[in-house]
Design a protein around this motif. Structure first.
Motif, PDB file in Angstrom:
ATOM      1  N   ILE A 150       0.843  -1.201   0.000  1.00 54.22           N
ATOM      2  CA  ILE A 150       0.000   0.000   0.000  1.00 54.22           C
ATOM      3  C   ILE A 150       0.878   1.251   0.000  1.00 54.22           C
ATOM      4  O   ILE A 150       0.495   2.299  -0.541  1.00 54.22           O
ATOM      5  N   LYS A 151       2.080   1.142   0.562  1.00 59.84           N
ATOM      6  CA  LYS A 151       2.981   2.292   0.677  1.00 59.84           C
ATOM      7  C   LYS A 151       3.516   2.765  -0.675  1.00 59.84           C
ATOM      8  O   LYS A 151       4.130   3.829  -0.767  1.00 59.84           O
ATOM      9  N   GLY A 152       3.265   1.991  -1.729  1.00 52.70           N
ATOM     10  CA  GLY A 152       3.675   2.407  -3.071  1.00 52.70           C
ATOM     11  C   GLY A 152       2.561   3.084  -3.850  1.00 52.70           C
ATOM     12  O   GLY A 152       2.731   3.405  -5.029  1.00 52.70           O
ATOM     13  N   VAL A 153       1.428   3.310  -3.188  1.00 56.30           N
ATOM     14  CA  VAL A 153       0.256   3.891  -3.842  1.00 56.30           C
ATOM     15  C   VAL A 153       0.014   5.299  -3.307  1.00 56.30           C
ATOM     16  O   VAL A 153       0.199   5.560  -2.117  1.00 56.30           O
ATOM     17  N   ARG A 154      -0.401   6.210  -4.181  1.00 51.57           N
ATOM     18  CA  ARG A 154      -0.586   7.613  -3.810  1.00 51.57           C
ATOM     19  C   ARG A 154      -2.061   8.006  -3.723  1.00 51.57           C
ATOM     20  O   ARG A 154      -2.890   7.489  -4.478  1.00 51.57           O
ATOM     21  N   LEU A 155      -2.357   8.925  -2.835  1.00 55.06           N
ATOM     22  CA  LEU A 155      -3.712   9.457  -2.722  1.00 55.06           C
ATOM     23  C   LEU A 155      -4.129  10.086  -4.049  1.00 55.06           C
ATOM     24  O   LEU A 155      -3.420  10.949  -4.587  1.00 55.06           O
ATOM     25  N   GLY A 156      -5.240   9.651  -4.578  1.00 50.63           N
ATOM     26  CA  GLY A 156      -5.705  10.165  -5.854  1.00 50.63           C
ATOM     27  C   GLY A 156      -4.801   9.805  -7.013  1.00 50.63           C
ATOM     28  O   GLY A 156      -4.979  10.284  -8.130  1.00 50.63           O
ATOM     29  N   GLY A 157      -3.795   8.965  -6.734  1.00 53.52           N
ATOM     30  CA  GLY A 157      -2.832   8.581  -7.768  1.00 53.52           C
ATOM     31  C   GLY A 157      -1.720   9.583  -7.968  1.00 53.52           C
ATOM     32  O   GLY A 157      -0.707   9.278  -8.601  1.00 53.52           O
ATOM     33  N   VAL A 158      -1.893  10.803  -7.434  1.00 57.83           N
ATOM     34  CA  VAL A 158      -0.932  11.882  -7.690  1.00 57.83           C
ATOM     35  C   VAL A 158      -0.486  12.608  -6.420  1.00 57.83           C
ATOM     36  O   VAL A 158       0.335  13.525  -6.483  1.00 57.83           O
ATOM     37  N   GLY A 159      -1.029  12.222  -5.253  1.00 55.76           N
ATOM     38  CA  GLY A 159      -0.703  12.908  -4.002  1.00 55.76           C
ATOM     39  C   GLY A 159       0.372  12.185  -3.216  1.00 55.76           C
ATOM     40  O   GLY A 159       1.238  11.502  -3.777  1.00 55.76           O
ATOM     41  N   LYS A 160       0.304  12.316  -1.905  1.00 58.93           N
ATOM     42  CA  LYS A 160       1.297  11.669  -1.047  1.00 58.93           C
ATOM     43  C   LYS A 160       1.022  10.169  -0.976  1.00 58.93           C
ATOM     44  O   LYS A 160      -0.108   9.710  -1.191  1.00 58.93           O
ATOM     45  N   THR A 161       2.050   9.418  -0.665  1.00 55.00           N
ATOM     46  CA  THR A 161       1.903   7.962  -0.600  1.00 55.00           C
ATOM     47  C   THR A 161       1.140   7.559   0.659  1.00 55.00           C
ATOM     48  O   THR A 161       1.225   8.225   1.700  1.00 55.00           O
ATOM     49  N   VAL A 208      -5.032   2.920 -14.179  1.00 56.80           N
ATOM     50  CA  VAL A 208      -4.159   3.454 -13.135  1.00 56.80           C
ATOM     51  C   VAL A 208      -3.423   4.666 -13.697  1.00 56.80           C
ATOM     52  O   VAL A 208      -2.975   4.644 -14.850  1.00 56.80           O
ATOM     53  N   TRP A 209      -3.262   5.714 -12.894  1.00 52.81           N
ATOM     54  CA  TRP A 209      -2.580   6.915 -13.376  1.00 52.81           C
ATOM     55  C   TRP A 209      -1.581   7.406 -12.341  1.00 52.81           C
ATOM     56  O   TRP A 209      -1.579   6.971 -11.191  1.00 52.81           O
ATOM     57  N   GLY A 210      -0.729   8.353 -12.770  1.00 52.60           N
ATOM     58  CA  GLY A 210       0.252   8.933 -11.866  1.00 52.60           C
ATOM     59  C   GLY A 210       0.767  10.247 -12.409  1.00 52.60           C
ATOM     60  O   GLY A 210       0.499  10.609 -13.561  1.00 52.60           O
ATOM     61  N   ASN A 211       1.524  10.966 -11.587  1.00 53.13           N
ATOM     62  CA  ASN A 211       2.099  12.241 -12.024  1.00 53.13           C
ATOM     63  C   ASN A 211       3.023  12.046 -13.219  1.00 53.13           C
ATOM     64  O   ASN A 211       3.114  12.911 -14.088  1.00 53.13           O
ATOM     65  N   THR A 212       3.743  10.930 -13.213  1.00 50.41           N
ATOM     66  CA  THR A 212       4.702  10.608 -14.267  1.00 50.41           C
ATOM     67  C   THR A 212       4.497   9.154 -14.681  1.00 50.41           C
ATOM     68  O   THR A 212       3.792   8.399 -13.999  1.00 50.41           O
ATOM     69  N   TRP A 213       5.162   8.760 -15.768  1.00 48.85           N
ATOM     70  CA  TRP A 213       5.042   7.361 -16.179  1.00 48.85           C
ATOM     71  C   TRP A 213       5.637   6.435 -15.121  1.00 48.85           C
ATOM     72  O   TRP A 213       5.124   5.336 -14.898  1.00 48.85           O
ATOM     73  N   GLU A 214       6.713   6.903 -14.455  1.00 53.10           N
ATOM     74  CA  GLU A 214       7.327   6.074 -13.419  1.00 53.10           C
ATOM     75  C   GLU A 214       6.340   5.821 -12.269  1.00 53.10           C
ATOM     76  O   GLU A 214       6.208   4.699 -11.785  1.00 53.10           O
ATOM     77  N   ALA A 216       3.035   6.073 -12.399  1.00 52.12           N
ATOM     78  CA  ALA A 216       1.912   5.267 -12.890  1.00 52.12           C
ATOM     79  C   ALA A 216       2.301   3.796 -12.937  1.00 52.12           C
ATOM     80  O   ALA A 216       1.533   2.915 -12.522  1.00 52.12           O
ATOM     81  N   LYS A 217       3.504   3.500 -13.431  1.00 48.65           N
ATOM     82  CA  LYS A 217       3.992   2.119 -13.509  1.00 48.65           C
ATOM     83  C   LYS A 217       4.147   1.518 -12.112  1.00 48.65           C
ATOM     84  O   LYS A 217       3.732   0.378 -11.864  1.00 48.65           O
ATOM     85  N   THR A 218       4.754   2.274 -11.202  1.00 45.56           N
ATOM     86  CA  THR A 218       4.939   1.794  -9.831  1.00 45.56           C
ATOM     87  C   THR A 218       3.605   1.444  -9.192  1.00 45.56           C
ATOM     88  O   THR A 218       3.438   0.384  -8.575  1.00 45.56           O
ATOM     89  N   GLN A 219       2.640   2.339  -9.355  1.00 44.80           N
ATOM     90  CA  GLN A 219       1.336   2.107  -8.743  1.00 44.80           C
ATOM     91  C   GLN A 219       0.597   0.942  -9.397  1.00 44.80           C
ATOM     92  O   GLN A 219      -0.091   0.162  -8.722  1.00 44.80           O
ATOM     93  N   ALA A 220       0.732   0.812 -10.713  1.00 42.95           N
ATOM     94  CA  ALA A 220       0.105  -0.320 -11.398  1.00 42.95           C
ATOM     95  C   ALA A 220       0.655  -1.637 -10.861  1.00 42.95           C
ATOM     96  O   ALA A 220      -0.089  -2.602 -10.653  1.00 42.95           O
TER      97      ALA A 220
END
Length: 244
Positions: A150-161, A208-214, A216-220
């Motif tokens: 869970i620690k690799g996932v961000r709030l809203g996909g783009v916020g804090k972990t 799944v989305w993220g601020n950057t591709w890195e 987004a990939k990490t969260q996926a």
């Protein structure tokens, strides 16, 4: 709708020796996702936004065989917000016959406009699909806590972990016959669950989305791990939330 760029200018958008260039990254990432079983049978895809340009994998093709010259490039500022059946503005359309833009385009735009994401990944992960089948039919979200990933996932996909003790919640929407028709359901779920980093689609997969591709990939990857372990926990009749 094609842009007024010359052929040379349009082609230059996908030509680069830089491995970090979006056109090169999309090809590399799709090959990696294919090996994970996320984009087999031409399904799934990825889009990367770099500045005011959006790079898009084509639809209905073997994702592990995509080349930079197969990539579509669109301006982020469209004449109208992409939605099912709408016309898109293009900076570059591949010359290879038979290629068409990803059917996920308006769903990717949900991530770009509603979360200001820099990348969005769509997979047909079996772990995601199986999870939506094991959860109660009336459940409109998946929740899990007390898992290290869970620690690799961000709030809203783009916020804090998130933290170990936090509860991750991912909304679930119903599948539709055509991919584009998921657009409104995804947008509604993103509004209802502003802290969600992804959207599960029952019997289909996940966005799944993220601020950057890195990111987004990490969260996926983290989410797929959590989906897989959740499936095993449900089959073992273990609770998903709480100190287990």
């Amino acid at each position: 709708m094609a842009s007024g760029l010359t052929h040379e200018q349009a082609e230059a958008l996908v030509q680069s020796h830089d491995p970090e260039h979006p056109a090169n990254l999309i090809c590399d990432l799709c090959r990696d996702f294919y090996k994970l079983g996320w984009v087999t049978g031409t399904g799934g895809g990825i889009s990367i936004r770099k500045g005011e340009h959006v790079y898009l994998a084509p639809s209905g093709v073997q994702k592990e065989r995509i080349k930079p010259e197969h990539i579509f490039v669109l301006p982020f500022a469209q004449s109208s917000l992409p939605k099912p059946g709408s016309q898109r503005d293009f900076l570059r359309i591949p010359s290879k016959e038979g290629l068409k833009e990803s059917a996920c385009t308006p769903l990717f735009w949900n991530a770009f406009t509603m979360r200001n994401a820099g990348a969005c990944i769509h997979t047909h992960s079996q772990h995601a699909v199986m999870l939506t089948l094991l959860l109660p039919r009336e459940a409109d979200s998946f929740k899990i806590s007390h898992q290290e990933m869970i620690k690799g996932v961000r709030l809203g996909g783009v916020g804090k972990t998130l933290r170990f003790f936090d509860t991750l919640e991912v909304p679930i929407i119903e599948n539709t016959a055509d991919e584009e028709d998921l657009t409104e359901g995804m947008a509604a779920a993103m509004e209802k669950f502003p802290d969600a980093p992804a959207i599960l689609v029952r019997r289909h997969g996940v966005y799944v989305w993220g601020n950057t591709w890195e990111q987004a990939k990490t969260q996926a990857e983290c989410l797929d791990y959590l989906f897989e372990i959740a499936v095993k926990m449900l089959l073992a009749k273990l609770p998903l939330v709480g100190d287990n």
